[in-house]
Design a protein around this motif. Sequence first.
Motif, PDB file in Angstrom:
ATOM      1  N   PHE A   1      76.257 -27.194  25.296  1.00  0.00           N
ATOM      2  CA  PHE A   1      76.373 -25.759  25.564  1.00  0.00           C
ATOM      3  C   PHE A   1      76.727 -25.001  24.288  1.00  0.00           C
ATOM      4  CE2 PHE A   1      78.944 -22.026  26.510  1.00  0.00           C
ATOM      5  CZ  PHE A   1      78.020 -21.290  27.223  1.00  0.00           C
ATOM      6  N   VAL A   2      77.687 -25.494  23.539  1.00  0.00           N
ATOM      7  CA  VAL A   2      78.090 -24.826  22.296  1.00  0.00           C
ATOM      8  C   VAL A   2      76.907 -24.763  21.330  1.00  0.00           C
ATOM      9  CG1 VAL A   2      79.582 -25.001  20.261  1.00  0.00           C
ATOM     10  CG2 VAL A   2      80.532 -25.398  22.538  1.00  0.00           C
ATOM     11  N   LYS A   3      76.192 -25.859  21.185  1.00  0.00           N
ATOM     12  CA  LYS A   3      75.035 -25.887  20.287  1.00  0.00           C
ATOM     13  C   LYS A   3      73.934 -24.939  20.760  1.00  0.00           C
ATOM     14  CE  LYS A   3      75.743 -30.584  18.630  1.00  0.00           C
ATOM     15  NZ  LYS A   3      75.261 -31.959  18.667  1.00  0.00           N
ATOM     16  N   SER A   4      73.791 -24.806  22.060  1.00  0.00           N
ATOM     17  CA  SER A   4      72.723 -23.967  22.602  1.00  0.00           C
ATOM     18  C   SER A   4      72.961 -22.486  22.345  1.00  0.00           C
ATOM     19  CB  SER A   4      72.563 -24.202  24.105  1.00  0.00           C
ATOM     20  OG  SER A   4      73.597 -23.567  24.824  1.00  0.00           O
ATOM     21  N   ARG A   5      74.175 -22.094  22.055  1.00  0.00           N
ATOM     22  CA  ARG A   5      74.499 -20.688  21.840  1.00  0.00           C
ATOM     23  C   ARG A   5      74.320 -20.268  20.386  1.00  0.00           C
ATOM     24  NH1 ARG A   5      73.273 -18.807  25.973  1.00  0.00           N
ATOM     25  NH2 ARG A   5      74.460 -16.933  25.628  1.00  0.00           N
ATOM     26  N   GLN A   6      73.937 -21.180  19.532  1.00  0.00           N
ATOM     27  CA  GLN A   6      73.770 -20.878  18.118  1.00  0.00           C
ATOM     28  C   GLN A   6      72.345 -20.448  17.819  1.00  0.00           C
ATOM     29  OE1 GLN A   6      74.948 -24.651  16.526  1.00  0.00           O
ATOM     30  NE2 GLN A   6      77.086 -24.054  16.361  1.00  0.00           N
ATOM     31  N   GLY A   7      72.169 -19.787  16.697  1.00  0.00           N
ATOM     32  CA  GLY A   7      70.839 -19.421  16.237  1.00  0.00           C
ATOM     33  C   GLY A   7      70.551 -17.946  16.415  1.00  0.00           C
ATOM     34  N   SER A   8      69.468 -17.513  15.769  1.00  0.00           N
ATOM     35  CA  SER A   8      69.052 -16.122  15.859  1.00  0.00           C
ATOM     36  C   SER A   8      67.536 -16.034  15.708  1.00  0.00           C
ATOM     37  CB  SER A   8      69.741 -15.286  14.777  1.00  0.00           C
ATOM     38  OG  SER A   8      69.354 -15.724  13.492  1.00  0.00           O
ATOM     39  N   LEU A   9      67.004 -14.886  16.082  1.00  0.00           N
ATOM     40  CA  LEU A   9      65.582 -14.597  15.959  1.00  0.00           C
ATOM     41  C   LEU A   9      65.415 -13.284  15.199  1.00  0.00           C
ATOM     42  CD1 LEU A   9      64.427 -15.305  19.626  1.00  0.00           C
ATOM     43  CD2 LEU A   9      64.046 -16.760  17.635  1.00  0.00           C
ATOM     44  N   SER A  10      64.341 -13.166  14.450  1.00  0.00           N
ATOM     45  CA  SER A  10      64.047 -11.929  13.736  1.00  0.00           C
ATOM     46  C   SER A  10      63.405 -10.933  14.688  1.00  0.00           C
ATOM     47  CB  SER A  10      63.095 -12.192  12.575  1.00  0.00           C
ATOM     48  OG  SER A  10      63.695 -13.038  11.643  1.00  0.00           O
TER      49      SER A  10
ATOM     50  N   GLY B   1      87.426 -18.332   6.527  1.00  0.00           N
ATOM     51  CA  GLY B   1      87.382 -19.692   7.060  1.00  0.00           C
ATOM     52  C   GLY B   1      86.039 -20.041   7.676  1.00  0.00           C
ATOM     53  N   GLU B   2      85.774 -21.339   7.791  1.00  0.00           N
ATOM     54  CA  GLU B   2      84.548 -21.808   8.413  1.00  0.00           C
ATOM     55  C   GLU B   2      84.794 -22.020   9.903  1.00  0.00           C
ATOM     56  OE1 GLU B   2      81.421 -25.552   8.265  1.00  0.00           O
ATOM     57  OE2 GLU B   2      83.108 -25.503   6.883  1.00  0.00           O
ATOM     58  N   GLU B   3      83.877 -21.524  10.731  1.00  0.00           N
ATOM     59  CA  GLU B   3      84.021 -21.717  12.169  1.00  0.00           C
ATOM     60  C   GLU B   3      83.691 -23.157  12.530  1.00  0.00           C
ATOM     61  OE1 GLU B   3      83.173 -17.442  14.181  1.00  0.00           O
ATOM     62  OE2 GLU B   3      81.414 -18.618  13.670  1.00  0.00           O
TER      63      GLU B   3
ATOM     64  N   MET C   1      92.516 -30.797  30.870  1.00  0.00           N
ATOM     65  CA  MET C   1      91.950 -30.490  29.577  1.00  0.00           C
ATOM     66  C   MET C   1      92.495 -29.133  29.140  1.00  0.00           C
ATOM     67  SD  MET C   1      87.965 -29.929  28.384  1.00  0.00           S
ATOM     68  CE  MET C   1      87.413 -31.465  29.025  1.00  0.00           C
ATOM     69  N   ASP C   2      93.032 -29.094  27.960  1.00  0.00           N
ATOM     70  CA  ASP C   2      93.584 -27.872  27.406  1.00  0.00           C
ATOM     71  C   ASP C   2      92.541 -27.223  26.502  1.00  0.00           C
ATOM     72  OD1 ASP C   2      95.439 -25.904  26.774  1.00  0.00           O
ATOM     73  OD2 ASP C   2      96.249 -27.041  25.081  1.00  0.00           O
ATOM     74  N   VAL C   3      92.538 -25.906  26.435  1.00  0.00           N
ATOM     75  CA  VAL C   3      91.626 -25.177  25.561  1.00  0.00           C
ATOM     76  C   VAL C   3      92.463 -24.276  24.667  1.00  0.00           C
ATOM     77  CG1 VAL C   3      89.744 -23.493  25.447  1.00  0.00           C
ATOM     78  CG2 VAL C   3      89.781 -25.203  27.266  1.00  0.00           C
ATOM     79  N   ARG C   4      92.236 -24.381  23.362  1.00  0.00           N
ATOM     80  CA  ARG C   4      92.946 -23.539  22.400  1.00  0.00           C
ATOM     81  C   ARG C   4      91.931 -22.805  21.543  1.00  0.00           C
ATOM     82  NH1 ARG C   4      96.948 -28.068  20.013  1.00  0.00           N
ATOM     83  NH2 ARG C   4      97.385 -29.014  22.016  1.00  0.00           N
ATOM     84  N   ILE C   5      92.243 -21.558  21.220  1.00  0.00           N
ATOM     85  CA  ILE C   5      91.396 -20.762  20.333  1.00  0.00           C
ATOM     86  C   ILE C   5      92.263 -20.285  19.180  1.00  0.00           C
ATOM     87  CG2 ILE C   5      89.967 -18.700  20.115  1.00  0.00           C
ATOM     88  CD1 ILE C   5      89.362 -18.977  23.120  1.00  0.00           C
ATOM     89  N   GLU C   6      91.773 -20.485  17.978  1.00  0.00           N
ATOM     90  CA  GLU C   6      92.505 -20.103  16.775  1.00  0.00           C
ATOM     91  C   GLU C   6      91.627 -19.174  15.936  1.00  0.00           C
ATOM     92  OE1 GLU C   6      93.824 -22.266  12.624  1.00  0.00           O
ATOM     93  OE2 GLU C   6      93.690 -23.479  14.435  1.00  0.00           O
ATOM     94  N   GLU C   7      92.114 -17.973  15.656  1.00  0.00           N
ATOM     95  CA  GLU C   7      91.382 -17.056  14.787  1.00  0.00           C
ATOM     96  C   GLU C   7      91.625 -17.447  13.343  1.00  0.00           C
ATOM     97  OE1 GLU C   7      91.273 -12.839  15.525  1.00  0.00           O
ATOM     98  OE2 GLU C   7      91.986 -13.189  17.567  1.00  0.00           O
ATOM     99  N   ILE C   8      90.539 -17.501  12.555  1.00  0.00           N
ATOM    100  CA  ILE C   8      90.658 -17.983  11.178  1.00  0.00           C
ATOM    101  C   ILE C   8      90.364 -16.913  10.141  1.00  0.00           C
ATOM    102  CG2 ILE C   8      90.195 -20.396  11.694  1.00  0.00           C
ATOM    103  CD1 ILE C   8      87.257 -19.825  10.923  1.00  0.00           C
ATOM    104  N   GLY C   9      89.890 -15.763  10.552  1.00  0.00           N
ATOM    105  CA  GLY C   9      89.534 -14.726   9.595  1.00  0.00           C
ATOM    106  C   GLY C   9      88.147 -14.960   9.023  1.00  0.00           C
ATOM    107  N   LYS C  10      87.739 -14.063   8.149  1.00  0.00           N
ATOM    108  CA  LYS C  10      86.377 -14.108   7.599  1.00  0.00           C
ATOM    109  C   LYS C  10      86.175 -15.213   6.576  1.00  0.00           C
ATOM    110  CE  LYS C  10      85.390  -9.283   8.421  1.00  0.00           C
ATOM    111  NZ  LYS C  10      85.003  -8.007   7.843  1.00  0.00           N
TER     112      LYS C  10
END
Length: 146
Positions: free
Chosen positions: A33-42, A12-14, A1-10
Amino acid sequence: MDVRIEEIGKEGEELVLIRCRAVTEEVREIAAFVKSRQGSLSGTADARQYEVAVADICYIESVDGKTFLYTNERVYETAYRLYELEERLQSKHFLRIAKSMLVNLMKIQSIQPAFNGRFTAVLRSGEKIIISRSYVKALKAALKGE
């Protein structure tokens, strides 16, 4: 399995795209795992309101009826009750380890036995927190992926 990361700048949509021949259990785990890392708390610190990324929170503690979010950089007070956060963050790798504390399992570096059946969790920041003996079994199961 290959993993690639592409920077898109401000502008673009992640997006996380998983291309696979079949949706296997491993692929489901990666997506979860990816979904679990999303979100924020006040949270409030220095009389200012902040949005704290869930992925940045090391642990959450309730002290004298107040709830605090601990990150590597700062401590925030939040209006949420601990039981509310436990329910809300269960799918985001947070686990209760004491009557008044939740920990982000992704921030634990190691676990070592302590006195009276308790354990000590060493966080990646170097901070040590106590795991009450009544929560050790659930912690072991969570770390094994059960």
